[in-house]
Design an enzyme around this catalytic site. Structure first.
Site, PDB file in Angstrom:
ATOM      1  N   ARG A 127       0.842  -1.181   0.000  1.00  0.00           N
ATOM      2  CA  ARG A 127       0.000   0.000   0.000  1.00  0.00           C
ATOM      3  C   ARG A 127       0.880   1.235   0.000  1.00  0.00           C
ATOM      4  O   ARG A 127       1.712   1.410   0.888  1.00  0.00           O
ATOM      5  CB  ARG A 127      -0.877  -0.041   1.258  1.00  0.00           C
ATOM      6  CG  ARG A 127      -1.912   1.042   1.282  1.00  0.00           C
ATOM      7  CD  ARG A 127      -2.969   0.760   2.316  1.00  0.00           C
ATOM      8  NE  ARG A 127      -2.471   0.690   3.674  1.00  0.00           N
ATOM      9  CZ  ARG A 127      -3.223   0.927   4.735  1.00  0.00           C
ATOM     10  NH1 ARG A 127      -4.492   1.209   4.575  1.00  0.00           N
ATOM     11  NH2 ARG A 127      -2.716   0.855   5.942  1.00  0.00           N
ATOM     12  N   THR A 176      -0.977   7.558  -1.037  1.00  0.00           N
ATOM     13  CA  THR A 176      -2.243   7.510  -1.789  1.00  0.00           C
ATOM     14  C   THR A 176      -3.169   6.427  -1.249  1.00  0.00           C
ATOM     15  O   THR A 176      -4.355   6.418  -1.583  1.00  0.00           O
ATOM     16  CB  THR A 176      -1.958   7.184  -3.271  1.00  0.00           C
ATOM     17  OG1 THR A 176      -1.369   5.868  -3.323  1.00  0.00           O
ATOM     18  CG2 THR A 176      -0.995   8.177  -3.882  1.00  0.00           C
ATOM     19  N   ASP A 203      -0.909  -3.043  12.985  1.00  0.00           N
ATOM     20  CA  ASP A 203      -0.429  -3.576  11.713  1.00  0.00           C
ATOM     21  C   ASP A 203      -0.317  -5.095  11.841  1.00  0.00           C
ATOM     22  O   ASP A 203       0.538  -5.604  12.577  1.00  0.00           O
ATOM     23  CB  ASP A 203       0.929  -2.958  11.372  1.00  0.00           C
ATOM     24  CG  ASP A 203       1.373  -3.348   9.969  1.00  0.00           C
ATOM     25  OD1 ASP A 203       1.537  -2.451   9.131  1.00  0.00           O
ATOM     26  OD2 ASP A 203       1.544  -4.567   9.713  1.00  0.00           O
ATOM     27  N   ASP A 249       3.157  -6.620  10.926  1.00  0.00           N
ATOM     28  CA  ASP A 249       4.172  -6.354  11.956  1.00  0.00           C
ATOM     29  C   ASP A 249       3.925  -7.207  13.194  1.00  0.00           C
ATOM     30  O   ASP A 249       4.869  -7.725  13.799  1.00  0.00           O
ATOM     31  CB  ASP A 249       4.151  -4.871  12.357  1.00  0.00           C
ATOM     32  CG  ASP A 249       4.886  -4.004  11.338  1.00  0.00           C
ATOM     33  OD1 ASP A 249       5.660  -4.559  10.535  1.00  0.00           O
ATOM     34  OD2 ASP A 249       4.684  -2.785  11.363  1.00  0.00           O
TER      35      ASP A 249
END
Ligand code: URA
Length: 210
Positions: A105, A109, A201, A204
Site C-alpha cells: 500500500r 495515496t 499492523d 508487523d
C-alpha cells in the site's frame, strides 16, 4: 451492512480476536491465535461447499460417502499478512492449491501497487478463497480479486479477520459477487488507513517487525 458480509460470531473466534487486539499480546501468541482463528474461519467459509458421493468400503460394508465435489480449492494469499491466515487454513484443507498476490500500500495515496502475482492453474474451475487479515480501505483486496478474476475464477470468496465499513463497501461495489467473511466489523479507518479500534499492523504483529 452489505449483503455480501458474514460476521462469524462464534465465541471462540470472538475471544481469540480480543486477545489478538490487545497491544501487549506477544508475537508468538499473536501468531498462534491467528492460526487457531483461521481454522475456525476456514470452517465457516467452507460450510456450504458442494458434496458428491463416492463409493467406499468400510471394514463392514460398502457405502456411498460424501466427498467435496470438484477441483481442489485455490487459496490466494495477499502478501505478506495473508500468509498468517493461509497457514491455518492449509492445516484444514491441506490439498488446496495456493497462489500469492504481492501488493503493497502506497502510504500516501493508500492505493495498492502490485509486485508479485502467481496463481494456480485452472482457476476457472476452482473455488478461490482470497485471504488477508485486514479489510481496510478495500483497495488491495479489490485489486487482488481483479487479478484472480483475470485468471479465470468465477467463484470467489474473501476471508479476513477484521473489516472496516469502508473496505466492505469498496468490495461490495467492486465485486458484488464475492462474499466477504470476517470475525468483526470495526468502527472506521483512521487518517492513515488503519482500522479502529483494530489490532494495529497485522503483518508487523505476526512477524514481529516492529
Ligand atoms: N493493515 C493493517 O495491518 N492494519 C490495519 O489496521 C489496516 C491495514
Amino acid at each position: 451492512m452489505s449483503e455480501t458480509l458474514t460476521i462469524v460470531k462464534h465465541p471462540l473466534v470472538q475471544h481469540k480476536l480480543t486477545l489478538m487486539r490487545e497491544k501487549d499480546t506477544s508475537t508468538a501468541s499473536f501468531r498462534r491465535l491467528l492460526r487457531e482463528i483461521s481454522l475456525l474461519l476456514a470452517y465457516e467459509i467452507t460450510r456450504d461447499l458442494p458434496l458428491s458421493e463416492r463409493r467406499i468400503e468400510t471394514p463392514l460394508c460398502e457405502m456411498d460417502a460424501p466427498v467435496i465435489e470438484g477441483k481442489k480449492l485455490a487459496l490466494i494469499s495477499i502478501l505478506r499478512a495473508g500468509n498468517g491466515l493461509l497457514d491455518g487454513i492449509l492445516e484444514l484443507v491441506p490439498a488446496a492449491r495456493v497462489g500469492f498476490v504481492g501488493l503493497y500500500r502506497d502510504e500516501e495515496t493508500l492505493q495498492p501497487v502490485q509486485y508479485y502475482n502467481k496463481l494456480p492453474t485452472q482457476m476457472n474451475s476452482r473455488l478461490a478463497i482470497v485471504v488477508d487479515p485486514m479489510l481496510a480501505t478495500g483497495n488491495s483486496s479489490a485489486a487482488a480479486v481483479d487479478l484472480v478474476k483475470q485468471a479465470g475464477a468465477t467463484d470467489i470468496r474473501f476471508l479476513c479477520l477484521l473489516a472496516a465499513p469502508e473496505g466492505v463497501q469498496r468490495m461490495a461495489e467492486a465485486h458484488p459477487d464475492v462474499p466477504v467473511v470476517t470475525a468483526a466489523l470495526d468502527e472506521r479507518l483512521n487518517e492513515k488507513g488503519y482500522i479502529v479500534p483494530g489490532l494495529g499492523d497485522a503483518g508487523d504483529r505476526m512477524f514481529g517487525t516492529k
